[in-house]
Design a protein around this motif. Structure first.
Motif: not given
Length: 91
Positions: A35-48
């Motif tokens: 597992g790896r921790k995602l940054s806030h931007d990566e999470i936002t992009n993944l959701y979008g």
């Protein structure tokens, strides 16, 4: 053999029957990925970018709030204020 011992044997046989729980069973060979921790931007992009991710996030929240809820807290004034702000969102 006692009945409970027969039941335990049946349980073990059931779990190993039909090609399960041996070296050919793909489920027993699975291991957790790194597992790896995602940054806030990566999470936002993944959701979008992914409707599947949106469903994973949105559906439980929609299910929980479909019939609304009552917030119960020791501080009743704070609970009223929070519920008032939520009502103002008009979702």
């Amino acid at each position: 053999m006692k009945t409970i011992d027969q039941a335990k044997q049946y349980k073990e046989d059931f779990m190993q029957g039909n090609g399960k729980a041996n070296q050919k069973d793909k489920l027993t060979r699975q291991i957790a990925g790194v597992g790896r921790k995602l940054s806030h931007d990566e999470i936002t992009n993944l959701y979008g970018d992914s409707r599947i991710v949106q469903n994973i996030i949105d559906i439980p929240a929609e299910d929980m709030t479909r019939n609304w809820f009552t917030l119960k807290m020791k501080d009743e004034e704070l609970a009223r204020n929070i519920m008032s702000k939520l009502a103002d969102l008009s979702i």
